[in-house]
Design a protein around this motif. Structure first.
Motif, mmCIF file in Angstrom:
data_model
loop_
_atom_site.group_PDB
_atom_site.id
_atom_site.type_symbol
_atom_site.label_atom_id
_atom_site.label_comp_id
_atom_site.label_asym_id
_atom_site.label_seq_id
_atom_site.Cartn_x
_atom_site.Cartn_y
_atom_site.Cartn_z
ATOM 1 N N GLN A 239 15.939 10.358 -16.538
ATOM 2 C CA GLN A 239 15.782 10.071 -17.965
ATOM 3 C C GLN A 239 15.682 8.578 -18.260
ATOM 4 O O GLN A 239 14.921 8.157 -19.122
ATOM 5 N N SER B 208 12.192 7.474 -17.492
ATOM 6 C CA SER B 208 11.224 7.982 -18.470
ATOM 7 C C SER B 208 11.352 7.242 -19.785
ATOM 8 O O SER B 208 10.347 6.930 -20.439
ATOM 9 N N THR C 67 7.148 12.229 -20.921
ATOM 10 C CA THR C 67 8.569 12.309 -20.582
ATOM 11 C C THR C 67 8.804 13.307 -19.448
ATOM 12 O O THR C 67 9.499 13.010 -18.467
ATOM 13 N N SER D 282 21.621 8.084 -21.557
ATOM 14 C CA SER D 282 21.937 9.104 -20.556
ATOM 15 C C SER D 282 23.369 9.572 -20.767
ATOM 16 O O SER D 282 24.157 8.931 -21.481
ATOM 17 N N ASN E 228 11.343 9.916 -26.934
ATOM 18 C CA ASN E 228 11.904 10.108 -25.606
ATOM 19 C C ASN E 228 13.232 10.870 -25.625
ATOM 20 O O ASN E 228 13.330 11.977 -25.126
ATOM 21 N N GLN F 187 10.141 12.218 -15.865
ATOM 22 C CA GLN F 187 11.560 12.539 -15.667
ATOM 23 C C GLN F 187 11.812 13.733 -14.755
ATOM 24 O O GLN F 187 12.698 13.684 -13.894
ATOM 25 N N GLN F 188 11.053 14.799 -14.936
ATOM 26 C CA GLN F 188 11.365 16.053 -14.270
ATOM 27 C C GLN F 188 10.703 16.150 -12.892
ATOM 28 O O GLN F 188 9.638 15.563 -12.670
ATOM 29 N N SER G 10 14.278 14.761 -24.536
ATOM 30 C CA SER G 10 15.241 15.054 -23.457
ATOM 31 C C SER G 10 16.389 15.904 -23.979
ATOM 32 O O SER G 10 16.899 16.780 -23.271
#
Length: 630
Positions: A121, A124, A92, A579, A420, A96-97, A424
């Motif tokens: 996000q 991911s 993740t 999200s 996931n 994502q990052q 997050s």
């Protein structure tokens, strides 16, 4: 014959005592009667005392001891799960990052956030969902979003290969080899010279595909069903049946404990115990892998987080080789899927109707399978009907198990939030220096604590109290506890939005600007998910193995794991909710779906629950594959 250990489990007696027990039974000095021995001399049940109908109703039931070969296979599973979770726990953040400023490895340091690809996000969530099932995909990047076209056949492929050609052991060995190649490709995707370029996503995607193929071959066995892609389908449909088939007894029998109590040793309970501790090994591997790799990514980089699991994974081929002469292996028996479908079609002749309700009533008549038994066929039998009446009963039992599994996609839909969205969510709260993905370790940690408690304290206490906490009751309760986990997550998300400086855009706040809520308030979700796994996931494995015909065990297990792939497909429909500002709705919808499905499950299976003993103790049938070469 067996003796009872202090914990009321059963330990094998020596062959001398085994023979003596047979003599005593034959002479009327106790144990089985001569007639019992006559029809049970199969090398597995010889000399055992079988319960009367009265004893079946009144005596307490206990589990047998677990063979050491099963523990060796569980060790293989521990290493495989270490490698899988050790890698996937950091996926993740990897996807994502963004890559931290000045970093070439993805490490964020004590107060920084580890990352690499900066895809957001939704991407991911899509990629990690994709990682849970695989067959074929087309990858396209449109505004940093990934679109996948998938099919869900790899676990079924692994089961078909094992049942038809290689057998489970050989199939697993090939799966391990393929998965190892995937691990190597994953390391390549994290090498500093690669991770700093956009080409890293290509290497990463190929690694997922190869690992998925291997793990698909490997895993048609495990209920946690987070399988890697190609490797998981071959591995997953086979490791679970292989561990359970190390225990050979299938008949209820009676022993006397050291306290003088006569008890029934129930093979179904033994299989349940096998899968409880199999799942314990899974989560020991997962816990160690996740904790060590989250700190590896945070302080060293993703290349270390992908290399260490690969090294541990090398235990798999070593242990498989060391135990090659100790494992009980079922040889391939040929594919029975086509014959099973023909049998169903034969039984359903004349029962179809344009009225759906009439069709349902016709298909559920008591004589549905009776008319398809070879002994009831008048005249010439079809050439493909190379089985006996008992095998028809076994197919009927296997299909009943599969009908229970039809409800599981909703359970996995709930469970998959752990992989996931909850990770997050942790990144939007005060972590106080902890990696945001370390909290997911609360799930395996809780399982390691509560699995022995359930096996040694809770379940025995319920049996002593006369409570029949059957497999189907456990599965139903698993849906409800999964629903409670999602309610907890929804409440936490609501307060994140209320306290975050970014309000309903909480994911945009990073570092010191996150919500002041302590990340440990996520504990409730993970503990409740753990209980739901004990009740639903572990029991699902047990149910798939005990209800499947002997030559369809990998196939029925594959159907059970196939439900996870269906859940992953359903999960794609909910990606839009994954999200800000819709995350409360995401968890709330999951909670409602799991709760309503739990109610529907019990309505659908309560009659089947009353037949548990009869289904577990059904005699095995015989089938000859007409296409098999002599």
């Amino acid at each position: 014959m067996t003796s009872v250990q202090e914990d009321n489990s059963i330990a094998p007696i020596s062959e001398d005592k085994h023979v003596e027990a047979e003599k005593q039974g034959a002479l009327g000095l106790g144990g089985s009667s001569a007639s019992d021995l006559e029809h049970e001399l199969d090398g597995i049940h010889d000399g055992l005392e079988f319960p009367t109908e009265e004893e079946k109703r009144t005596l307490r039931r206990v589990a047998d001891s677990i063979p050491w070969a099963a523990y060796m296979i569980a060790l293989v599973e521990l290493a495989e799960r270490f490698s899988f979770y050790g890698c996937s726990v950091v996926f993740t953040n990897y996807i994502q990052q963004p890559l931290p400023p000045g970093s070439t490895t993805g490490a964020g340091g004590l107060n920084g956030q580890a990352g690499a690809l900066d895809m957001g996000q939704r991407a991911s969530t899509g990629l990690t969902t994709f990682y849970q099932f695989w067959c074929f995909f087309i990858l396209a990047k449109v505004e940093l979003r990934l679109t996948f076209f998938r099919c869900y056949i790899t676990p079924l492929l692994g089961a078909y290969i094992a049942d038809t050609y290689w057998g489970r052991y050989k199939t697993i060995c090939w799966a391990v080899f393929i998965t190892l190649i995937g691990h190597i490709l994953l390391i390549v995707a994290a090498v500093p010279s690669v991770i700093t370029h956009k080409g890293a996503i290509g290497a990463f995607s190929v690694a997922l595909i190869v690992m998925g193929l291997g793990k698909s071959i490997y895993r048609v066995t495990e209920s946690s069903s987070n399988g890697s892609l190609v490797g998981t389908g071959l591995f997953k449909s086979n490791i679970s049946p292989l561990v359970a088939e190390q225990y050979q007894r299938k008949k209820l029998f009676v022993v006397t404990t050291k306290d003088g109590e006569r008890v029934i040793v129930d093979p179904a309970m033994t299989i349940s115990r096998v899968y409880m501790y199999f799942y314990l090994f899974i989560n020991v591997g997962a816990l160690i892998g996740q904790i060590t790799m989250t700190y590896s990514e945070k302080f060293v980089g993703f290349y270390l987080a992908f290399t260490l699991p690969t090294i541990v994974f090398l235990l798999c081929p070593i242990v498989l080789w060391l135990g090659r002469n100790r494992y009980r292996r079922s040889p391939p028996t040929g594919s029975v899927l086509a014959t099973s479908l023909r049998l169903f079609g034969y039984a359903a002749r004349g029962r179809w109707s344009l009225n759906p309700y009439r069709t349902y009533k016709n298909m559920t008549q008591d004589d549905f399978w009776e008319n398809a038994k070879p002994s009831n066929i008048k005249g010439q039998k079809p050439a493909w009907m190379t089985f006996d009446d008992k095998w028809v009963d076994e197919v009927r039992r296997g299909l009943k198990a599969c009908s229970v599994f039809l409800w599981f996609p909703i359970y996995w839909l709930t469970y998959n939030q752990l992989n996931n969205n909850l990770t997050s969510q942790a990144a939007t709260m005060a972590t106080h220096g902890l990696p945001n993905d370390v909290l997911s370790n609360l799930d395996p940690f809780a399982l390691i604590i509560f699995i022995p408690i359930c096996d040694l304290l809770l379940y025995p206490a319920l049996r002593r109290a006369g409570v029949n906490f059957s497999a189907l009751k456990k599965i139903t309760l698993g849906f409800f506890t999964g629903s409670l986990a999602m309610i907890w997550a929804a409440v936490v998300q609501h307060y994140i939005y209320k306290t975050s400086p970014c309000g309903y855009k909480a994911s945009d706040c990073t570092g010191e600007h996150t919500s002041p809520l302590n990340v440990w308030i996520q504990t409730g979700s993970y503990v409740l998910i753990a209980f739901s796994e004990i009740f639903a996931s572990i029991t699902g494995l047990e149910y798939a193995f005990t209800k499947a015909p002997q030559n369809m065990k990998s196939l029925v297990m594959a159907v059970f794991l196939f439900t996870s792939a269906v859940a992953s497909a359903l999960g794609e429909a909910f990606v839009a909710l994954s999200s800000d500002p819709l995350l409360v709705w995401n968890y709330g919808v999951m909670a409602v779906l799991a709760f309503i499905t739990g109610i529907l499950v019990w309505i659908a299976v309560w009659r089947l629950d009353t037949q548990e003993d009869a289904l577990n103790n059904m005699a095995e049938g015989n089938m000859v594959d007409p296409n098999k070469k002599k």
